[in-house]
Design a protein around this motif. Structure first.
Motif, PDB file in Angstrom:
ATOM      1  N   LEU A  79      57.520  19.728  41.693  1.00  0.00           N
ATOM      2  CA  LEU A  79      58.514  20.461  40.686  1.00  0.00           C
ATOM      3  C   LEU A  79      57.768  21.866  40.682  1.00  0.00           C
ATOM      4  O   LEU A  79      58.410  22.695  40.261  1.00  0.00           O
ATOM      5  CB  LEU A  79      58.374  19.515  39.297  1.00  0.00           C
ATOM      6  CG  LEU A  79      59.288  18.541  39.456  1.00  0.00           C
ATOM      7  CD1 LEU A  79      59.032  17.528  38.349  1.00  0.00           C
ATOM      8  CD2 LEU A  79      61.080  19.149  39.400  1.00  0.00           C
ATOM      9  N   GLU A  80      56.659  22.054  40.247  1.00  0.00           N
ATOM     10  CA  GLU A  80      55.974  23.204  40.181  1.00  0.00           C
ATOM     11  C   GLU A  80      56.127  24.311  41.349  1.00  0.00           C
ATOM     12  O   GLU A  80      56.517  25.357  40.918  1.00  0.00           O
ATOM     13  CB  GLU A  80      54.280  22.994  40.063  1.00  0.00           C
ATOM     14  CG  GLU A  80      53.612  24.183  39.611  1.00  0.00           C
ATOM     15  CD  GLU A  80      52.382  23.952  38.757  1.00  0.00           C
ATOM     16  OE1 GLU A  80      52.005  24.659  38.160  1.00  0.00           O
ATOM     17  OE2 GLU A  80      51.905  22.835  39.306  1.00  0.00           O
ATOM     18  N   ALA A  81      56.466  23.759  42.516  1.00  0.00           N
ATOM     19  CA  ALA A  81      56.750  24.609  43.541  1.00  0.00           C
ATOM     20  C   ALA A  81      58.204  24.965  43.632  1.00  0.00           C
ATOM     21  O   ALA A  81      58.614  26.217  43.845  1.00  0.00           O
ATOM     22  CB  ALA A  81      56.309  24.165  45.068  1.00  0.00           C
ATOM     23  N   GLY A  82      58.881  23.940  43.351  1.00  0.00           N
ATOM     24  CA  GLY A  82      60.373  24.104  43.172  1.00  0.00           C
ATOM     25  C   GLY A  82      61.208  24.534  42.125  1.00  0.00           C
ATOM     26  O   GLY A  82      62.295  25.281  41.979  1.00  0.00           O
ATOM     27  N   GLY A  83      60.407  24.543  40.899  1.00  0.00           N
ATOM     28  CA  GLY A  83      61.076  25.240  39.640  1.00  0.00           C
ATOM     29  C   GLY A  83      62.076  24.003  38.903  1.00  0.00           C
ATOM     30  O   GLY A  83      61.792  23.054  38.166  1.00  0.00           O
ATOM     31  N   ARG A  84      63.269  24.021  39.538  1.00  0.00           N
ATOM     32  CA  ARG A  84      64.208  23.067  39.027  1.00  0.00           C
ATOM     33  C   ARG A  84      64.946  22.350  40.371  1.00  0.00           C
ATOM     34  O   ARG A  84      65.265  23.150  41.363  1.00  0.00           O
ATOM     35  CB  ARG A  84      65.486  24.169  38.359  1.00  0.00           C
ATOM     36  CG  ARG A  84      64.918  24.885  37.341  1.00  0.00           C
ATOM     37  CD  ARG A  84      66.113  25.453  36.436  1.00  0.00           C
ATOM     38  NE  ARG A  84      66.819  26.257  37.143  1.00  0.00           N
ATOM     39  CZ  ARG A  84      66.770  27.657  36.889  1.00  0.00           C
ATOM     40  NH1 ARG A  84      65.789  28.132  36.015  1.00  0.00           N
ATOM     41  NH2 ARG A  84      67.282  28.610  37.826  1.00  0.00           N
ATOM     42  N   LEU A  85      64.889  21.015  40.311  1.00  0.00           N
ATOM     43  CA  LEU A  85      65.227  20.249  41.495  1.00  0.00           C
ATOM     44  C   LEU A  85      66.496  19.307  41.064  1.00  0.00           C
ATOM     45  O   LEU A  85      66.543  18.727  40.197  1.00  0.00           O
ATOM     46  CB  LEU A  85      64.077  19.599  42.060  1.00  0.00           C
ATOM     47  CG  LEU A  85      63.074  20.339  42.332  1.00  0.00           C
ATOM     48  CD1 LEU A  85      61.852  19.239  42.680  1.00  0.00           C
ATOM     49  CD2 LEU A  85      63.415  21.243  43.466  1.00  0.00           C
ATOM     50  N   VAL A  86      67.198  19.449  41.900  1.00  0.00           N
ATOM     51  CA  VAL A  86      68.272  18.208  42.317  1.00  0.00           C
ATOM     52  C   VAL A  86      67.756  17.036  43.003  1.00  0.00           C
ATOM     53  O   VAL A  86      67.479  17.577  43.982  1.00  0.00           O
ATOM     54  CB  VAL A  86      69.812  18.615  42.530  1.00  0.00           C
ATOM     55  CG1 VAL A  86      70.673  17.535  42.740  1.00  0.00           C
ATOM     56  CG2 VAL A  86      70.432  19.582  41.592  1.00  0.00           C
TER      57      VAL A  86
END
Length: 273
Positions: A79-86
């Motif tokens: 999540l830290e790398a992607g920011g916002r995830l589906v």
């Protein structure tokens, strides 16, 4: 957002309304995890047509058999790398999916420890499967509802079966967006400060409603609207919260920029027509 429950019976436009809320709120979030049980929210993923700043809100990260054993620490890093995830479910179900939901929920709470000023959103589709009233589910899922707000975590719990959702989860909602129901069991779980009869789609007689949820002074139950081809073009909901807000809204009056991939299923043809 804080702790929001969004619920209606199948076919009422639940996933469409959920996507409206996500599209509106995601731009303000530093981190977000959308646990997508039926892969309905990929329209919010970056690069999915129509691609625009209004729709490119998330990245995509599949949760399949290889992701069941990912720890909260690993999910926090993702999540830290992607920011916002589906996070769509892929070839897992039951306890495996509940484990993923619990680990992602724990990861969201852990992110706040590292980023105490961050805005974090956790959205759980088909929440009655992730946190069933009968059966076990991870403690981290429960904590996301009960203590998440004090840890900087907003949450959106989406379900079509209120009767099957853990009461511990629903009791923590400080805002509710409720559509139509036709099950006595689900209607019996609605806890609001206005007549719950407005949600009974089987009824044509209704007690007096507050003026905020009347229709031109009439006490009408919530309605769903269809075009000539039988496609849903809008549905009514009642939104209420602990601050006294009470309003009747129609999804047909809102604009969605992203494409919605939800399905109402196959319409069978009657042999008697």
């Amino acid at each position: 957002m804080s702790r929001v429950g969004l619920a209606a019976k199948s076919g009422w436009g639940k996933s469409y309304n959920t996507q409206l809320w996500l599209e509106k709120n995601l731009p303000d979030q530093d981190f977000a995890a959308i646990l997508d049980y039926k892969d309905e929210y990929r329209g919010l993923v970056r690069g999915v047509e129509p691609s625009s700043p209004e729709t490119d809100l998330c990245r995509w990260y599949i949760a399949g058999p290889n992701e069941v054993d990912l720890s909260p620490t690993q999910w926090a890093a993702i999540l830290e790398a992607g920011g916002r995830l589906v996070i769509p479910r892929y070839r897992i179900d039951g306890d495996d999916w509940r484990a993923v939901v619990g680990n992602v929920a724990a990861a969201c709470r852990r992110l706040y420890e590292d980023h105490p000023k961050a805005k974090i959103l956790l959205a759980i589709d088909e929440a009655h499967i992730a946190a069933p009233q009968k059966g076990k589910y991870p403690e981290a899922t429960k904590k996301a509802a009960t203590t998440g707000r004090g840890e900087g975590l907003s949450s959106l719990w989406v379900t079509q079966r209120l009767a099957e959702l853990a009461e511990t989860i629903a009791a923590q909602w400080d805002e509710q967006i409720l559509g139509g129901f036709s099950s006595d069991a689900d209607l019996g779980k609605i806890s609001v400060d206005y007549p719950a009869d407005v949600h009974d789609t089987r009824s044509r007689r209704a007690p007096p409603f507050p003026s905020e949820i009347q229709v031109d002074g009439e006490n009408l139950p919530l309605r769903k609207f269809e075009d000539d081809a039988g496609n849903t073009v809008g549905s009514e909901w009642v939104r209420s919260n602990d601050s006294g807000l009470l309003e009747r809204v129609n999804t047909g009056d809102a604009t969605m920029h992203s494409r919605h991939y939800g399905s109402e299923g196959q319409q069978l043809t009657s042999p008697y027509e």
